[in-house]
Motif scaffolding. Structure first.
Motif, PDB file in Angstrom:
ATOM      1  N   SER A 290       0.844  -2.244   6.300  1.00 29.54           N
ATOM      2  CA  SER A 290      -0.293  -3.029   5.820  1.00 29.54           C
ATOM      3  C   SER A 290      -0.493  -4.268   6.689  1.00 29.54           C
ATOM      4  CB  SER A 290      -0.063  -3.433   4.362  1.00 29.54           C
ATOM      5  OG  SER A 290      -1.040  -4.352   3.912  1.00 29.54           O
ATOM      6  N   ASP A 291       0.599  -4.979   6.979  1.00 32.16           N
ATOM      7  CA  ASP A 291       0.498  -6.165   7.830  1.00 32.16           C
ATOM      8  C   ASP A 291      -0.065  -5.832   9.203  1.00 32.16           C
ATOM      9  OD1 ASP A 291       1.393  -8.024   6.007  1.00 32.16           O
ATOM     10  OD2 ASP A 291       3.444  -8.116   6.774  1.00 32.16           O
ATOM     11  N   ARG A 292       0.355  -4.706   9.760  1.00 31.84           N
ATOM     12  CA  ARG A 292      -0.116  -4.344  11.092  1.00 31.84           C
ATOM     13  C   ARG A 292      -1.622  -4.039  11.060  1.00 31.84           C
ATOM     14  NH1 ARG A 292       2.630  -2.853  15.605  1.00 31.84           N
ATOM     15  NH2 ARG A 292       3.975  -4.565  14.907  1.00 31.84           N
ATOM     16  N   ILE A 293      -2.080  -3.326  10.036  1.00 32.80           N
ATOM     17  CA  ILE A 293      -3.515  -3.033   9.911  1.00 32.80           C
ATOM     18  C   ILE A 293      -4.306  -4.326   9.747  1.00 32.80           C
ATOM     19  CG2 ILE A 293      -5.238  -2.011   8.360  1.00 32.80           C
ATOM     20  CD1 ILE A 293      -3.237   0.318   7.948  1.00 32.80           C
ATOM     21  N   VAL A 294      -3.804  -5.234   8.917  1.00 33.15           N
ATOM     22  CA  VAL A 294      -4.474  -6.523   8.716  1.00 33.15           C
ATOM     23  C   VAL A 294      -4.485  -7.325  10.015  1.00 33.15           C
ATOM     24  CG1 VAL A 294      -4.283  -8.749   7.531  1.00 33.15           C
ATOM     25  CG2 VAL A 294      -4.047  -6.620   6.235  1.00 33.15           C
ATOM     26  N   ALA A 295      -3.389  -7.296  10.751  1.00 35.29           N
ATOM     27  CA  ALA A 295      -3.325  -8.023  12.025  1.00 35.29           C
ATOM     28  C   ALA A 295      -4.375  -7.520  13.003  1.00 35.29           C
ATOM     29  CB  ALA A 295      -1.927  -7.882  12.636  1.00 35.29           C
ATOM     30  N   TYR A 296      -4.714  -6.245  12.929  1.00 33.05           N
ATOM     31  CA  TYR A 296      -5.740  -5.670  13.796  1.00 33.05           C
ATOM     32  C   TYR A 296      -7.152  -5.909  13.259  1.00 33.05           C
ATOM     33  CZ  TYR A 296      -2.573  -3.097  16.913  1.00 33.05           C
ATOM     34  OH  TYR A 296      -1.636  -2.749  17.862  1.00 33.05           O
ATOM     35  N   GLY A 297      -7.279  -6.584  12.120  1.00 40.71           N
ATOM     36  CA  GLY A 297      -8.598  -6.867  11.575  1.00 40.71           C
ATOM     37  C   GLY A 297      -9.030  -5.927  10.480  1.00 40.71           C
ATOM     38  N   GLY A 298      -8.118  -5.055  10.005  1.00 38.69           N
ATOM     39  CA  GLY A 298      -8.437  -4.121   8.943  1.00 38.69           C
ATOM     40  C   GLY A 298      -8.213  -4.714   7.564  1.00 38.69           C
ATOM     41  N   THR A 299      -8.251  -3.841   6.549  1.00 41.80           N
ATOM     42  CA  THR A 299      -8.195  -4.265   5.154  1.00 41.80           C
ATOM     43  C   THR A 299      -7.162  -3.450   4.403  1.00 41.80           C
ATOM     44  OG1 THR A 299     -10.569  -4.754   5.240  1.00 41.80           O
ATOM     45  CG2 THR A 299      -9.571  -4.596   3.053  1.00 41.80           C
ATOM     46  N   SER A 300      -6.414  -4.114   3.544  1.00 37.62           N
ATOM     47  CA  SER A 300      -5.547  -3.403   2.604  1.00 37.62           C
ATOM     48  C   SER A 300      -5.772  -3.975   1.215  1.00 37.62           C
ATOM     49  CB  SER A 300      -4.075  -3.500   3.010  1.00 37.62           C
ATOM     50  OG  SER A 300      -3.600  -4.826   2.895  1.00 37.62           O
TER      51      SER A 300
ATOM     52  N   GLY B 257       2.430  -5.163  -0.251  1.00 35.00           N
ATOM     53  CA  GLY B 257       1.427  -6.024   0.361  1.00 35.00           C
ATOM     54  C   GLY B 257       1.918  -6.797   1.560  1.00 35.00           C
ATOM     55  N   GLY B 258       3.132  -6.527   2.030  1.00 28.80           N
ATOM     56  CA  GLY B 258       3.632  -7.182   3.232  1.00 28.80           C
ATOM     57  C   GLY B 258       3.698  -8.694   3.088  1.00 28.80           C
ATOM     58  N   THR B 259       3.308  -9.384   4.156  1.00 27.32           N
ATOM     59  CA  THR B 259       3.404 -10.846   4.198  1.00 27.32           C
ATOM     60  C   THR B 259       2.077 -11.528   4.485  1.00 27.32           C
ATOM     61  OG1 THR B 259       3.911 -10.850   6.569  1.00 27.32           O
ATOM     62  CG2 THR B 259       5.780 -10.674   5.046  1.00 27.32           C
ATOM     63  N   ALA B 260       1.006 -10.771   4.651  1.00 25.22           N
ATOM     64  CA  ALA B 260      -0.285 -11.325   5.058  1.00 25.22           C
ATOM     65  C   ALA B 260      -0.859 -12.265   4.002  1.00 25.22           C
ATOM     66  CB  ALA B 260      -1.276 -10.196   5.336  1.00 25.22           C
TER      67      ALA B 260
ATOM     68  N   VAL C 174      10.247   3.009   9.835  1.00 25.88           N
ATOM     69  CA  VAL C 174       9.517   3.792   8.834  1.00 25.88           C
ATOM     70  C   VAL C 174       8.095   3.252   8.688  1.00 25.88           C
ATOM     71  CG1 VAL C 174       9.437   4.510   6.414  1.00 25.88           C
ATOM     72  CG2 VAL C 174      11.621   4.452   7.627  1.00 25.88           C
ATOM     73  N   GLY C 175       7.921   1.930   8.806  1.00 24.47           N
ATOM     74  CA  GLY C 175       6.578   1.365   8.777  1.00 24.47           C
ATOM     75  C   GLY C 175       5.714   1.901   9.904  1.00 24.47           C
ATOM     76  N   GLU C 176       6.285   2.028  11.088  1.00 25.14           N
ATOM     77  CA  GLU C 176       5.549   2.607  12.210  1.00 25.14           C
ATOM     78  C   GLU C 176       5.198   4.066  11.942  1.00 25.14           C
ATOM     79  OE1 GLU C 176       8.285   1.828  15.395  1.00 25.14           O
ATOM     80  OE2 GLU C 176       7.225   0.005  16.012  1.00 25.14           O
ATOM     81  N   GLU C 177       6.114   4.794  11.304  1.00 25.90           N
ATOM     82  CA  GLU C 177       5.841   6.190  10.967  1.00 25.90           C
ATOM     83  C   GLU C 177       4.710   6.286   9.947  1.00 25.90           C
ATOM     84  OE1 GLU C 177       8.123  10.089   9.053  1.00 25.90           O
ATOM     85  OE2 GLU C 177       9.294   8.329   9.682  1.00 25.90           O
ATOM     86  N   ILE C 178       4.708   5.380   8.968  1.00 23.33           N
ATOM     87  CA  ILE C 178       3.631   5.375   7.967  1.00 23.33           C
ATOM     88  C   ILE C 178       2.296   5.065   8.634  1.00 23.33           C
ATOM     89  CG2 ILE C 178       2.716   4.151   5.948  1.00 23.33           C
ATOM     90  CD1 ILE C 178       5.628   3.828   4.992  1.00 23.33           C
ATOM     91  N   LEU C 179       2.277   4.068   9.530  1.00 26.46           N
ATOM     92  CA  LEU C 179       1.027   3.730  10.217  1.00 26.46           C
ATOM     93  C   LEU C 179       0.534   4.905  11.052  1.00 26.46           C
ATOM     94  CD1 LEU C 179      -1.175   1.763  11.030  1.00 26.46           C
ATOM     95  CD2 LEU C 179       0.374   0.816  12.765  1.00 26.46           C
ATOM     96  N   ALA C 180       1.435   5.576  11.744  1.00 26.93           N
ATOM     97  CA  ALA C 180       1.040   6.748  12.543  1.00 26.93           C
ATOM     98  C   ALA C 180       0.479   7.842  11.647  1.00 26.93           C
ATOM     99  CB  ALA C 180       2.234   7.269  13.338  1.00 26.93           C
ATOM    100  N   LYS C 181       1.090   8.030  10.478  1.00 23.62           N
ATOM    101  CA  LYS C 181       0.597   9.051   9.540  1.00 23.62           C
ATOM    102  C   LYS C 181      -0.779   8.650   9.000  1.00 23.62           C
ATOM    103  CE  LYS C 181       2.324  12.267   8.152  1.00 23.62           C
ATOM    104  NZ  LYS C 181       2.166  13.719   8.462  1.00 23.62           N
ATOM    105  N   ILE C 182      -0.986   7.369   8.715  1.00 22.53           N
ATOM    106  CA  ILE C 182      -2.297   6.904   8.244  1.00 22.53           C
ATOM    107  C   ILE C 182      -3.368   7.232   9.277  1.00 22.53           C
ATOM    108  CG2 ILE C 182      -3.676   4.836   7.766  1.00 22.53           C
ATOM    109  CD1 ILE C 182      -1.129   3.592   6.544  1.00 22.53           C
TER     110      ILE C 182
END
Length: 532
Positions: free
Chosen positions: A316-326, A399-402, A494-502
């Protein structure tokens, strides 16, 4: 792998990573050991220090309850000696800011999605039969059944024809809180970017009329069938203005069309006429920032807040860092951890809105002779969770840390980027229904006990919190986060694996729940208020 996991320095308890028996010498990561005084199932808590009756018990560096009896070192800490106490928690109105970063020298992630006329991006391309009332549910399912299997072979770019049915729509005052919530939900599904065509099916005499849901003309000419039309905007006072202009919208009522058999025939003709326009959509390369990620957990256990939820929080944090939404949800299951979220709010107003929703819930459950601590569920407790405070502290890890940028009411359109929150119940299908109505185009669902949840039209990715459950239900899980406790993977890996799966699922790869065809029955709008 150690026998015990200590989550924060100073915690009174640790989490067992295996089944412990009396007199076992359980070793913690720092090399210290505790002699276990009784049987402790994996995922449950072991006392690291003595706690007197009435004193607070800490886990995650936070209070998870009070000792209801004297606790000795090595004791199993659970419902027999740990109880709920609301305590005093200061809820800051913002002030904590986290600067998220993305990797240097790495190309921005992309996925292949369906860009809609309003600029939003879908991860699926569905035609939905949306019912305005329960009375039209069976007819909607009859129509959808005609488009199973080979019936869609010539429409390779259509993910399916789904009947979105529910148990409400009549006996409900449209202007009431519950009536408006249902309208928001139905309109939100019609406007979701994963839906490219909508046939609204009503009975004809309900309190929530189909005209209120199909207020905008579609992109093809009126089909000219009995009871089938594309009403102009005035008919619904612009209630569907948010629907993309390239979404095909049609409506019909059973009474005007001539009954069930006539409506099935007319509905099948209408869907067939709409399918070419839906099939004409094509995937294009889209930036990761176009993701709207729904964060959900269900069937949680003692590992949820240690493995799958923090790993999902990383993604979630990585998606938000790229400008996305969670979007985090389930208000009754952040109760006790709300102070951690309000501290991250970007303004006092955002924090106050979350606290207002929790106050609303206190009144709501009290009116039903309940309290917010009527949780965890029996399954949660069997998995090691004892109090709602403990459960909530693990749940917010999704919700990570964002920073928290916005708080939405149920099924409200999600318009802010970043990490957001939506007020929903903790009941998984109702919660996810609200997020999808708000615009979520992909969902990740973490589970420790083994949920079989699926979602249409938004794909749901299921993440197991522990390896034994994953091994037992591997055909129902997409990712195994239990490897974190096993010591074979880190939270980040595992977070990277989840992001890749998303990204893969957003590009069209099926999640396991999609392969099983699960998702239509999980459309459950939240019912609030009197039914007359």
């Amino acid at each position: 792998m150690n026998d015990l996991l200590v989550l924060r320095q100073g915690d009174d308890v640790a989490v067992a990573t295996r089944d412990l028996t009396p007199d076992d010498r359980a070793v913690a990561p720092d090399g210290s050991a505790v002699v276990v005084r009784g049987a402790v199932p994996r995922g449950h808590k072991v006392a690291l220090r003595a706690v007197a009756a009435g004193a607070p018990v800490h886990k995650y560096g936070q209070v998870i309850g009070v000792a209801t009896a004297d606790i000795a070192v090595g004791d199993h800490v659970h419902a027999h000696n740990l109880g709920f106490d609301p305590g005093e928690r200061e809820a800051p109105l913002g002030g904590t800011h986290t600067e998220l970063t993305v990797p240097d020298g790495v190309p921005r992630p992309t996925f292949r999605g369906y860009r809609r006329a309003d600029g939003r991006v879908g991860t699926r391309n569905y035609l939905a039969i949306l019912t305005s009332v329960n009375c039209s549910a069976t007819t909607a399912k009859m129509i959808a059944e005609q488009f199973r299997g080979a019936a869609l072979d010539e429409f390779e770019h259509v993910d399916g024809v789904i009947a979105l049915t529910h148990t409400s729509g009549c006996g409900l005052v449209p202007d009431s809180e519950g009536g408006q919530m249902l309208l928001r939900t139905l309109r939100g599904y019609a406007a979701n970017p994963n839906v490219a065509g909508v046939l609204v099916l009503g009975l004809g005499c309900e309190m929530v009329p189909g005209a209120a849901l199909s207020a905008r003309s579609g992109s093809v000419a009126d089909l000219g069938m009995p009871g089938v039309g594309a009403p102009d905007d005035a008919a619904g006072s612009g209630l569907l203005a948010a629907i993309p202009e390239d979404t095909v919208v049609r409506s019909m009522t059973i009474q005007e069309t001539g009954g069930v058999r006539a409506s099935v025939r007319a509905g099948v003709e209408a869907v067939r006429a709409m399918l070419p326009a839906v099939n004409a959509r094509r995937r294009t390369e889209c930036d990761v920032s176009e993701l709207v990620l729904g964060l959900e957990c269900g069937g949680s256990d003692g590992y949820s807040g240690i493995t799958a939820n923090p790993a999902l929080g990383w993604a979630s944090d990585r998606i938000v860092a790229y400008g996305g939404t969670s979007v985090l949800a389930e208000t009754p299951e952040v109760y006790g951890a709300e102070h951690l979220l309000t501290a991250r709010a970007t303004s006092p107003g955002v924090a106050k809105k979350l606290l207002d929703r929790i106050d609303w819930w206190r009144d709501y459950v009290a009116a039903g002779q309940g309290t917010l601590d009527n949780n965890p569920s029996p399954g949660n407790k069997a998995g090691g969770l004892t109090t709602i405070l403990e459960k909530s502290l693990g749940a917010v890890a999704k919700g990570g840390t964002a920073d928290l940028t916005a708080v939405y009411e149920y099924a409200e359109q999600i318009t802010d980027r970043g990490f957001t929150f939506m007020d929903t119940p903790g009941y998984d299908p109702v919660s996810v229904t609200g997020m999808v109505a708000g615009g979520a185009n992909v969902v990740v669902f973490t589970t420790g006990r083994g949920s079989v949840f699926g979602c249409q039209p938004t794909p749901s990715i299921k993440v197991a919190t522990n390896t034994p459950m994953y091994d037992r239900m591997a055909e129902d899980m997409d990712v195994n986060a239990g490897r974190i406790v096993d010591g074979t993977a880190t939270v980040e890996e595992v977070g990277e694996e989840i992001l890749a799966k998303i990204l893969a699922v957003a590009s069209g790869e099926q999640s396991v729940s999609e392969e099983l065809g699960i998702g239509a029955e999980e459309f459950i709008p939240w019912h609030v208020g009197a039914v007359t």
